[in-house]
Design an enzyme around this catalytic site. Structure first.
Site, mmCIF file in Angstrom:
data_model
loop_
_atom_site.group_PDB
_atom_site.id
_atom_site.type_symbol
_atom_site.label_atom_id
_atom_site.label_comp_id
_atom_site.label_asym_id
_atom_site.label_seq_id
_atom_site.Cartn_x
_atom_site.Cartn_y
_atom_site.Cartn_z
ATOM 1 N N ARG A 73 -108.305 2.582 16.845
ATOM 2 C CA ARG A 73 -109.351 2.041 17.708
ATOM 3 C C ARG A 73 -110.345 3.170 17.983
ATOM 4 O O ARG A 73 -110.099 3.980 18.873
ATOM 5 C CB ARG A 73 -108.705 1.540 19.003
ATOM 6 C CG ARG A 73 -109.559 0.610 19.835
ATOM 7 C CD ARG A 73 -109.021 0.531 21.244
ATOM 8 N NE ARG A 73 -109.295 1.772 21.941
ATOM 9 C CZ ARG A 73 -108.500 2.315 22.869
ATOM 10 N NH1 ARG A 73 -107.374 1.733 23.220
ATOM 11 N NH2 ARG A 73 -108.837 3.449 23.463
ATOM 12 N N HIS A 95 -111.062 1.262 24.804
ATOM 13 C CA HIS A 95 -110.360 -0.030 24.840
ATOM 14 C C HIS A 95 -111.355 -1.190 25.030
ATOM 15 O O HIS A 95 -111.314 -2.183 24.318
ATOM 16 C CB HIS A 95 -109.326 -0.004 25.972
ATOM 17 C CG HIS A 95 -108.637 -1.307 26.191
ATOM 18 N ND1 HIS A 95 -107.716 -1.815 25.299
ATOM 19 C CD2 HIS A 95 -108.751 -2.220 27.190
ATOM 20 C CE1 HIS A 95 -107.283 -2.988 25.751
ATOM 21 N NE2 HIS A 95 -107.901 -3.250 26.887
ATOM 22 N N TYR A 100 -107.843 10.292 27.815
ATOM 23 C CA TYR A 100 -106.472 10.314 27.294
ATOM 24 C C TYR A 100 -106.371 10.678 25.805
ATOM 25 O O TYR A 100 -105.293 10.640 25.231
ATOM 26 C CB TYR A 100 -105.751 8.976 27.558
ATOM 27 C CG TYR A 100 -106.502 7.747 27.072
ATOM 28 C CD1 TYR A 100 -106.405 7.325 25.748
ATOM 29 C CD2 TYR A 100 -107.306 7.008 27.941
ATOM 30 C CE1 TYR A 100 -107.083 6.201 25.306
ATOM 31 C CE2 TYR A 100 -108.002 5.889 27.508
ATOM 32 C CZ TYR A 100 -107.879 5.490 26.191
ATOM 33 O OH TYR A 100 -108.550 4.380 25.745
HETATM 34 C C1 LIG Z 1 -98.949 -9.822 29.567
HETATM 35 C C2 LIG Z 1 -100.022 -8.782 29.760
HETATM 36 N N1 LIG Z 1 -99.709 -7.606 30.326
HETATM 37 C C3 LIG Z 1 -100.674 -6.678 30.512
HETATM 38 C C4 LIG Z 1 -101.963 -6.928 30.160
HETATM 39 C C5 LIG Z 1 -103.054 -5.874 30.414
HETATM 40 N N2 LIG Z 1 -103.526 -5.343 29.149
HETATM 41 C C6 LIG Z 1 -104.670 -5.798 28.582
HETATM 42 S S1 LIG Z 1 -104.972 -5.094 27.124
HETATM 43 C C7 LIG Z 1 -103.583 -4.135 27.203
HETATM 44 C C8 LIG Z 1 -103.252 -3.185 26.078
HETATM 45 C C9 LIG Z 1 -102.874 -3.910 24.833
HETATM 46 O O1 LIG Z 1 -102.749 -3.029 23.770
HETATM 47 P P1 LIG Z 1 -102.438 -3.524 22.306
HETATM 48 O O2 LIG Z 1 -101.476 -4.658 22.313
HETATM 49 O O3 LIG Z 1 -102.077 -2.341 21.510
HETATM 50 O O4 LIG Z 1 -103.809 -4.143 21.817
HETATM 51 P P2 LIG Z 1 -105.264 -3.480 21.696
HETATM 52 O O5 LIG Z 1 -105.965 -3.722 23.008
HETATM 53 O O6 LIG Z 1 -105.097 -2.043 21.371
HETATM 54 O O7 LIG Z 1 -105.919 -4.249 20.609
HETATM 55 C C10 LIG Z 1 -102.908 -4.368 28.391
HETATM 56 C C11 LIG Z 1 -101.669 -3.691 28.782
HETATM 57 C C12 LIG Z 1 -102.256 -8.186 29.593
HETATM 58 N N3 LIG Z 1 -103.476 -8.519 29.200
HETATM 59 N N4 LIG Z 1 -101.257 -9.078 29.395
#
Ligand SMILES: Cc1ncc(C[n+]2csc(CCOP(=O)(O)OP(=O)(O)O)c2C)c(N)n1
Length: 380
Positions: free
Chosen positions: A276, A280, A289
């Site tokens: 990425r 985010h 970070y």
């Molecule tokens: C069930 C749940 N827990 C926490 C969150 C908060 N949250 C949003 S994005 C994220 C990180 C997700 O990372 P990843 O699965 O690696 O996907 P990326 O955003 O890197 O594409 C979190 C913890 C959420 N949306 N849903």
């Protein structure tokens, strides 16, 4: 309570338990294991076998995709888009995922996968409607065979399994492709989806875009597994590891997995190793970070540069084709910019529509209150 006498055991001699019924692994785990390294096509001898038309199509969509990401990010800065999780650097996964599907198949995206939906043919304004805060989904999932963009992590995975399982029971020749991030693989829904998919041999493909981070949490703090693709073995499905920035490799691995699913071979877990390169979302400061060196190393392994290297090396990308791809990208961005700068005609009462098939008492009361306030404001 009955007591065991040590003397009685001694009298019977050495204890010899009845051996258990013969045990062997239920399936041979070896064929399910991912390769030791992510599979690559570009820059390897396998590239010579790649179809030139496919490579050019991938290139055009990558260029459009990069521009789409840049435009959507700009729209957040102009206050026209509430939030945008960019897929810059991950375009090869997005494009390949959309292109391997047949029209009758289903895509199950997360919030980061609007580009995959756009490449599949969804109107970009509709794709961004949720992130603009305008409307519940922004498009009709059935019309496009694109499930709603899921913000709750990994919830799209059991949905994909349910749909694919139902399709199979009905005799419909449909494959579901579900996208999830590395962080999403720690969710219970990931486990449940993969377990059901393998037990029922459902025609579903799981594509994990391992982009290194779940917001600020690096993969090393997310899992102790040798790779995310290795998780497949525990469920009894094959795990494939692919270079997520190599569009030809991702396309090939996903094509094989969808073909396998369609022919009754069951699910596959594909881990695409990517990065990425942006924060985010526009609400995140990634410099808190991670260091620039890491980002630069991945920028040097950019999906567009990789593919262009192959195309120019084979004399496939002349100036006209390159310009045509750039023009198509500018056209997409200009259309998006113009339309997102128009205020959408929104009815606040829509807040209550499609939440429940039958409204709850509280929602009916709130709707009536809002109606009264809107009427008073309008002098009705
Ligand atoms: C069930 C749940 N827990 C926490 C969150 C908060 N949250 C949003 S994005 C994220 C990180 C997700 O990372 P990843 O699965 O690696 O996907 P990326 O955003 O890197 O594409 C979190 C913890 C959420 N949306 N849903």
């Amino acid at each position: 309570m009955k007591k065991h006498s040590t003397t009685a055991v001694a009298e019977r001699g050495a204890y010899r338990p009845t051996p258990p019924p013969a045990w062997k692994p239920r399936t041979d785990p070896a064929p399910l294991l991912p390769d030791a390294e992510p599979y690559r096509v570009l820059g390897t001898p396998a590239a010579a076998e790649a179809d030139p038309e496919l490579l050019l199509r991938l290139h055009r969509e990558l260029v459009r995709g990069r521009r789409y990401n840049a435009q959507a990010t700009a729209l957040t800065k102009q206050g026209r888009l509430a939030v945008y999780p960019s897929s810059t650097g991950q375009e090869a996964c997005q494009v390949a995922a959309a292109l391997v599907l047949e029209e009758r198949d289903w895509l199950f995206p997360s919030y980061r996968d609007t580009l995959a939906a756009v490449v599949r043919g969804l109107d970009p304004v509709q794709a961004l409607s949720l992130l603009r805060g305008d409307w519940h989904t922004g498009y009709d999932p059935r019309e496009h065979r694109i499930a709603p963009l899921c913000t709750p992590l990994a919830t799209q995975l059991p949905h994909a399994v349910g749909l694919a399982h139902a399709a199979r029971l009905k005799g419909d020749d449909v494959v579901a492709l579900a996208l999830v991030g590395d962080g999403g693989t720690s969710e219970g829904d990931f486990h449940e989806a993969l377990n059901f998919a393998a037990v029922w041999q459902v025609p579903v493909v799981f594509l994990v875009q391992n982009n290194g981070f779940a917001i600020s949490v690096p993969l090393a703090k997310q899992t102790a597994a040798p790779s995310l693709a290795h998780k497949a073995v525990g469920y009894g499905m094959p795990g494939r590891l692919v270079d997520g920035n190599d569009a030809a490799a991702v396309h090939q691995v996903l094509s094989e997995a969808t073909r396998r699913a369609r022919s009754g071979g069951g699910p596959t877990l594909v881990e695409a190793v990517t990065y990425r390169v942006e924060a985010h979302t526009n609400a995140d400061d990634a410099t808190r970070y991670r260091g620039d060196g890491e980002v630069d190393a991945w920028r040097a392994h950019d999906p567009i540069t990789l593919l262009e290297g192959e195309l120019t090396g084979r004399g496939l990308l002349d100036d006209d084709r390159a310009r045509s791809a750039r023009d198509a990208a500018e056209e997409l961005a200009a259309g998006l910019r113009a339309r997102m700068n128009e205020d959408a005609p929104l009815d606040p009462m829509d807040l209550f529509t499609h939440v429940y098939a039958e409204q709850t008492t509280q929602l009916r009361e709130q709707a009536a209150q809002l109606r009264a306030e809107l009427d008073a404001e309008a002098g009705r």
